[in-house]
Design a protein around this motif. Structure first.
Motif, PDB file in Angstrom:
ATOM      1  N   LEU A   1      -1.558  -1.148  -3.917  1.00 39.83           N
ATOM      2  CA  LEU A   1      -2.810  -0.466  -3.600  1.00 39.83           C
ATOM      3  C   LEU A   1      -2.523   0.958  -3.167  1.00 39.83           C
ATOM      4  O   LEU A   1      -1.397   1.298  -2.794  1.00 39.83           O
ATOM      5  CB  LEU A   1      -3.532  -1.226  -2.488  1.00 39.83           C
ATOM      6  CG  LEU A   1      -3.749  -2.719  -2.753  1.00 39.83           C
ATOM      7  CD1 LEU A   1      -4.291  -3.403  -1.504  1.00 39.83           C
ATOM      8  CD2 LEU A   1      -4.667  -2.935  -3.940  1.00 39.83           C
ATOM      9  N   GLN A   2      -3.533   1.794  -3.184  1.00 40.44           N
ATOM     10  CA  GLN A   2      -3.350   3.193  -2.802  1.00 40.44           C
ATOM     11  C   GLN A   2      -4.161   3.556  -1.577  1.00 40.44           C
ATOM     12  O   GLN A   2      -5.267   3.054  -1.379  1.00 40.44           O
ATOM     13  CB  GLN A   2      -3.685   4.122  -3.960  1.00 40.44           C
ATOM     14  CG  GLN A   2      -5.102   4.016  -4.468  1.00 40.44           C
ATOM     15  CD  GLN A   2      -5.358   4.945  -5.624  1.00 40.44           C
ATOM     16  OE1 GLN A   2      -4.897   6.080  -5.623  1.00 40.44           O
ATOM     17  NE2 GLN A   2      -6.089   4.473  -6.620  1.00 40.44           N
ATOM     18  N   ALA A   3      -3.559   4.413  -0.747  1.00 39.48           N
ATOM     19  CA  ALA A   3      -4.225   4.928   0.452  1.00 39.48           C
ATOM     20  C   ALA A   3      -3.505   6.194   0.884  1.00 39.48           C
ATOM     21  O   ALA A   3      -2.318   6.366   0.609  1.00 39.48           O
ATOM     22  CB  ALA A   3      -4.189   3.894   1.576  1.00 39.48           C
TER      23      ALA A   3
ATOM     24  N   GLN B   1      -4.714   6.820   6.181  1.00 38.39           N
ATOM     25  CA  GLN B   1      -5.261   5.471   6.011  1.00 38.39           C
ATOM     26  C   GLN B   1      -4.171   4.416   6.229  1.00 38.39           C
ATOM     27  O   GLN B   1      -4.421   3.380   6.848  1.00 38.39           O
ATOM     28  CB  GLN B   1      -5.860   5.302   4.614  1.00 38.39           C
ATOM     29  CG  GLN B   1      -7.147   6.061   4.403  1.00 38.39           C
ATOM     30  CD  GLN B   1      -7.573   6.018   2.950  1.00 38.39           C
ATOM     31  OE1 GLN B   1      -6.778   6.260   2.038  1.00 38.39           O
ATOM     32  NE2 GLN B   1      -8.852   5.694   2.722  1.00 38.39           N
TER      33      GLN B   1
ATOM     34  N   ILE C   1       0.860  -1.182   0.000  1.00 34.15           N
ATOM     35  CA  ILE C   1       0.000   0.000   0.000  1.00 34.15           C
ATOM     36  C   ILE C   1       0.893   1.228   0.000  1.00 34.15           C
ATOM     37  O   ILE C   1       1.806   1.335   0.822  1.00 34.15           O
ATOM     38  CB  ILE C   1      -0.928   0.022   1.243  1.00 34.15           C
ATOM     39  CG1 ILE C   1      -1.760  -1.262   1.317  1.00 34.15           C
ATOM     40  CG2 ILE C   1      -1.847   1.230   1.201  1.00 34.15           C
ATOM     41  CD1 ILE C   1      -1.262  -2.255   2.309  1.00 34.15           C
TER      42      ILE C   1
ATOM     43  N   THR D   1      -7.229  -4.798   3.575  1.00 31.38           N
ATOM     44  CA  THR D   1      -7.020  -4.071   2.315  1.00 31.38           C
ATOM     45  C   THR D   1      -8.167  -4.167   1.325  1.00 31.38           C
ATOM     46  O   THR D   1      -8.116  -3.545   0.263  1.00 31.38           O
ATOM     47  CB  THR D   1      -5.740  -4.563   1.630  1.00 31.38           C
ATOM     48  OG1 THR D   1      -5.911  -5.951   1.282  1.00 31.38           O
ATOM     49  CG2 THR D   1      -4.528  -4.396   2.516  1.00 31.38           C
TER      50      THR D   1
ATOM     51  N   ASN E   1       1.081   5.737  -0.767  1.00 30.66           N
ATOM     52  CA  ASN E   1       0.361   7.006  -0.856  1.00 30.66           C
ATOM     53  C   ASN E   1       0.474   7.518  -2.292  1.00 30.66           C
ATOM     54  O   ASN E   1       1.571   7.853  -2.744  1.00 30.66           O
ATOM     55  CB  ASN E   1       0.969   8.006   0.129  1.00 30.66           C
ATOM     56  CG  ASN E   1       0.210   9.309   0.154  1.00 30.66           C
ATOM     57  OD1 ASN E   1      -0.546   9.622  -0.759  1.00 30.66           O
ATOM     58  ND2 ASN E   1       0.432  10.092   1.188  1.00 30.66           N
TER      59      ASN E   1
ATOM     60  N   SER F   1     -10.969  -2.882   0.833  1.00 33.34           N
ATOM     61  CA  SER F   1     -11.661  -1.700   0.342  1.00 33.34           C
ATOM     62  C   SER F   1     -10.731  -0.734  -0.411  1.00 33.34           C
ATOM     63  O   SER F   1     -11.186   0.290  -0.919  1.00 33.34           O
ATOM     64  CB  SER F   1     -12.310  -0.950   1.497  1.00 33.34           C
ATOM     65  OG  SER F   1     -11.323  -0.449   2.385  1.00 33.34           O
ATOM     66  N   LEU F   2      -9.453  -1.063  -0.504  1.00 31.08           N
ATOM     67  CA  LEU F   2      -8.496  -0.171  -1.174  1.00 31.08           C
ATOM     68  C   LEU F   2      -8.478  -0.406  -2.676  1.00 31.08           C
ATOM     69  O   LEU F   2      -8.650  -1.528  -3.145  1.00 31.08           O
ATOM     70  CB  LEU F   2      -7.097  -0.374  -0.598  1.00 31.08           C
ATOM     71  CG  LEU F   2      -6.926  -0.087   0.876  1.00 31.08           C
ATOM     72  CD1 LEU F   2      -5.494  -0.377   1.312  1.00 31.08           C
ATOM     73  CD2 LEU F   2      -7.317   1.344   1.214  1.00 31.08           C
ATOM     74  N   LYS F   3      -8.225   0.662  -3.417  1.00 29.55           N
ATOM     75  CA  LYS F   3      -8.141   0.588  -4.874  1.00 29.55           C
ATOM     76  C   LYS F   3      -6.712   0.323  -5.318  1.00 29.55           C
ATOM     77  O   LYS F   3      -5.758   0.718  -4.636  1.00 29.55           O
ATOM     78  CB  LYS F   3      -8.621   1.902  -5.501  1.00 29.55           C
ATOM     79  CG  LYS F   3     -10.076   2.193  -5.258  1.00 29.55           C
ATOM     80  CD  LYS F   3     -10.463   3.514  -5.906  1.00 29.55           C
ATOM     81  CE  LYS F   3     -11.935   3.806  -5.613  1.00 29.55           C
ATOM     82  NZ  LYS F   3     -12.343   5.092  -6.187  1.00 29.55           N
TER      83      LYS F   3
ATOM     84  N   LEU G   1      -4.142   1.465   8.978  1.00 31.91           N
ATOM     85  CA  LEU G   1      -3.934   0.065   8.602  1.00 31.91           C
ATOM     86  C   LEU G   1      -2.789  -0.555   9.398  1.00 31.91           C
ATOM     87  O   LEU G   1      -2.885  -1.691   9.849  1.00 31.91           O
ATOM     88  CB  LEU G   1      -3.615  -0.050   7.111  1.00 31.91           C
ATOM     89  CG  LEU G   1      -4.769   0.082   6.147  1.00 31.91           C
ATOM     90  CD1 LEU G   1      -4.251   0.116   4.711  1.00 31.91           C
ATOM     91  CD2 LEU G   1      -5.728  -1.081   6.321  1.00 31.91           C
TER      92      LEU G   1
END
Length: 134
Positions: free
Chosen positions: A58-60, A64, A6, A127, A8, A129-131, A68
């Motif tokens: 993934l991105q957050a 976030q 994940i 994870t 940013n 719900s992450l895109k 996590l």
């Protein structure tokens, strides 16, 4: 076993690549079996394989990612949790990072990335719900 990295998405492209690769190396250090080993082609040329499992990026946001991390740290069992705190970029070698790390509180640090590896259900619960980073 499942893997997730994940990051940013607000980071510049070079820092995204650096964060992703550093976190992935940390995950493989914890679980060497994640690495693919070696394969030879029909000509006998042997290569090292990158990974036995998919590695979604993934991105957050930084907030976030921090949330996590704190959820992940509650896990029990055989898991890998590899945070990439922003302050690490100012360190020029691992010994310097290791020396300064105990002076820091990850709850108060900006995190540029986080790697997770462990049971599929655990990684998905954190994870799901992450895109994907695009």
């Amino acid at each position: 076993m499942r893997i997730a990295v994940i990051v940013n998405p607000a980071l510049p492209l070079g820092l995204l690549a650096n964060t992703s690769s550093a976190v992935a190396i940390g995950l493989a250090a914890k679980f060497p079996a994640l690495a693919g080993g070696r394969l030879s082609d029909a000509d006998g040329k042997t290569i090292d394989v990158s990974s036995k499992l998919p590695v979604p990026i993934l991105q957050a946001t930084a907030d976030q990612i921090s949330a996590l991390l704190h959820k992940a740290l509650q896990a029990e069992g055989e898991v890998a949790i590899v945070p990439f705190p922003a302050f690490a970029r100012a360190m020029h070698n691992f010994d310097e990072y290791a020396r300064h790390f105990p002076e820091r509180n990850l709850a108060e640090e900006t995190l540029d990335g986080l790697g997770l590896a462990g049971p599929e259900k655990w990684v998905k619960s954190l994870t799901g719900s992450l895109k994907l980073l695009r």
